[in-house]
Design an enzyme around this catalytic site. Structure first.
Site, PDB file in Angstrom:
ATOM      1  CG  ASP A 230      -2.055   1.114   1.078  1.00 38.06           C
ATOM      2  OD1 ASP A 230      -2.937   0.952   0.491  1.00 38.06           O
ATOM      3  OD2 ASP A 230      -2.049   1.822   2.262  1.00 38.06           O
ATOM      4  CD  GLU A 292      15.371 -14.113   4.775  1.00 41.30           C
ATOM      5  OE1 GLU A 292      14.391 -14.501   5.529  1.00 41.30           O
ATOM      6  OE2 GLU A 292      16.014 -12.882   4.892  1.00 41.30           O
TER       7      GLU A 292
END
Ligand code: ISL
Length: 598
Positions: A230, A292
């Site tokens: 956002d 990751e």
């Protein structure tokens, strides 16, 4: 009547390739169609009139049947709901109105089982004023570590009675509010680019950066496939805090309409808080967090930056994966402008090796069905009320369906906003007393705001609340004529908007359009150049007629899809009427090898 003639065979011998087909790294988000679920208005399982996570889980079959690849969930986190959940009090908890963390896990599990990816909303620019950090900041002294998580400053004037700058909230009014210190004296000011209940976080503070990265990990650990970020262009503020009295329009990023009592429009120069270069370092760090995790995770930027290049900068190889192409969404319904926007969007994203991410509607903008039915087709009102110009509903729908077939034939990823597949209109006659959008209040009712595109979905024509909730309750009223738009009124009905989207998604998949190419057809007759968009993507020819003159297709035309009813001329040729899009299959048959350009 004059009919423009378009030879589907010879017209293709000259074309301008603007985007070559490429699967990139083969990641799903490069070509995915992603459906935005607005939880409060999708489906309500518990009957309180507000949608919830269980309601979504129960209705996931709708998304698989429609044929989308993924869903994006607007916020469902703990929140006082002053901005429909874009005011987060706890990033790691589900608001009881929407369910529980277990409900979120169940939704994820079922979506994955059905082969749908799930993206959740991340709101990093601001928290809710109910967030524990902000409560701690209010209780702490000026200069404290607690205050440093937000943008607190002393005021100007002899007693600090004036705000630190003249910045204005996107929702209207000033962007600073003054607090009362613990001893009862008038105190510092805090920044809120949005509502007063949405204090901006201080992204100069490493603790803030680490906390939001930890929030990313919290949801990645639960299995989400990505985040819609956002206000991605707003996190970093110019630390010299210069004055900038300009109010940004919420839905276009342009100058806002003038509100009584607010500063007149003038050229304000570069903004001290939008699209600062420093935001990109944040997304490079997030890129590494996502890396990751196994699988292809995705960040999509909600960045209302200036032009396609600035938007595409958010999708450089070490930053986010996608950025909404708001330039396309805000383009007027004119062939030359759309062509320019599509070419520009593809060129900018190609330059950084990212997919272009197309979108026509979301929870912040007047629905495309309404925008395209206005006198200035495709223009952007900040909400529509009963006393405003009313969209031509039939014309708007006709154009929105053509726009959908245009968008879904483009290479890249595309987002659909819930209800778009039903052709839902904007609710333009909501009673003012039911409006909830903070923009309505903060502009002193000068702007109607965004409630009109957020009305609960109609599922069943004959059920109370059109099947949105078991009790028939809906947090905003649905117009009676929405019975005709209900899913069950459209399912299996040839030519319905729902079946038109469904077929488009199936063909998009079969023709591999998402990873395809785009070549503009140059051989259009002069009279069609202004008003007709024609391009190929792999083996598909797309013709969109935006003009008043019908277009007749010559040659062997294997029509596979159309956005609306077609006619035939006296020679039996397909005639594409005004505001209609058609898809033509150019696949050479085995018996009859073709030399058509592809
Ligand atoms: O900043 C803008 C223009 O440059 C705005 O368009 C802004 O990006 C947009 O209003 C942000 O919207 C998002 O954040 C708001 C929330 O109300 C919206 O629903 C959300 O989509 C605040 O969190």
């Amino acid at each position: 009547m004059t009919i423009t003639q378009l030879d589907a065979g010879t017209a293709l011998t000259t074309s301008t390739l603007v985007h070559a087909s490429s699967a990139g790294g083969g990641q799903w988000w490069r070509s995915a169609v992603i459906y935005q679920v607005y939880p409060r208005s999708f489906a309500d399982a518990d009957g309180d009139g507000l949608g919830d996570l269980r309601g979504i889980t129960d209705r996931l079959g709708h998304l698989t049947r429609l044929g989308v690849d993924a869903l994006w969930l607007s916020p469902f986190y703990t929140s006082p709901q002053h901005d429909a959940g874009y005011d987060v009090a706890d990033y790691r908890a589900v608001d009881p109105r929407f369910g529980t963390l277990e409900d979120a896990d169940a939704l994820l599990e079922k979506a994955h089982r059905l082969g749908l990816k799930v993206i959740v909303d991340l709101i990093p620019n601001h928290t809710s004023s109910d967030h524990v950090w902000f409560q701690q900041a209010l209780a702490a002294a000026p200069g404290s570590a607690e205050r440093d998580r937000y943008v607190f400053k002393n005021g100007k004037g002899t007693d600090g009675e004036l705000p630190p700058t003249d910045w204005r909230s996107v929702f209207g009014g000033p962007a600073w509010s003054r607090v009362t210190e613990a001893d009862g004296s008038p105190g510092q000011w805090y920044l809120h680019i949005f509502d007063v209940t949405q204090p901006d976080l201080n992204w100069e503070n490493e603790e803030v950066r680490l906390e939001l990265e930890s929030v990313l990990r919290f949801w990645l650990d639960r299995g989400v496939d990505g985040f819609r970020v956002d206000v991605a262009h707003g996190l970093v503020k110019d630390q010299s805090f210069p004055d900038w009295d300009h109010r940004t329009d919420m839905v276009s990023g342009d100058d806002a309409q003038e509100i009584e009592g607010e500063a007149p429009a003038h050229d304000p120069g570069p903004s001290p808080y939008w699209d600062q270069p420093g935001v990109h370092e944040i997304y490079r760090r997030w890129h590494r967090v996502l890396a990751e995790y196994d699988g292809d995770r995705c960040l999509v930027a909600e960045a209302w930056a200036d032009g396609p290049e600035k938007i595409a900068a958010y999708t450089r190889a070490d930053e986010m994966q996608q950025a909404f192409n708001f330039d396309f969404l805000s383009t007027l319904w004119q062939a030359s402008l759309l062509r320019q926007s599509i070419t520009g969007g593809l060129a900018a994203s190609d330059a950084v090796g990212a997919p272009c991410t197309w979108v026509l509607s979301n929870h912040d903008v007047v629905r495309a069905t309404a925008r395209l039915g206005l006198t200035e087709a495709g223009s952007f009102p900040s909400g529509i009320g009963a006393e405003d110009e009313q969209p031509d509903v039939a014309l708007g729908l006709r154009r929105a369906r053509a726009a959908a077939l245009l968008m879904l034939a483009l290479p890249g990823s595309a987002y659909l906003y819930q209800g778009e597949e039903l052709g839902l209109p904007e609710h333009t006659a909501l009673p003012d007393e039911l409006r909830e959008d903070p923009a309505w209040f903060r502009t002193n009712h000068a702007e109607k705001g965004r409630d009109g595109c957020r009305v609960p979905l109609p599922w069943e024509a004959d059920a109370p609340g059109f099947g949105f909730s078991p009790t028939g309750d809906t947090w905003l009223p649905q117009p009676a004529e929405w019975a005709a738009y209900a899913l069950d009124a459209q399912k299996g009905v040839p030519g319905s908007t729902y079946e038109t989207y469904r077929t488009a998604l199936r063909l998009r998949h079969d023709f591999r359009l998402g990873t395809g190419s785009l070549a503009w057809v140059d051989g259009l007759p002069d009279c069609a150049r202004e008003n007709v968009l024609a391009f190929t993507n792999r083996d598909l020819l797309v013709v969109v007629n935006l003009g008043t003159q019908p277009v007749a297709l010559h040659g062997e035309v294997v029509l596979v899809h159309a956005s609306g009813p077609l006619e035939h001329d006296l020679e039996g040729r397909v005639v594409v009427a005004q505001d209609t899009a058609v898809w033509v299959d150019l696949t050479p048959t085995a018996e009859e090898p073709s030399s058509r350009a592809r």
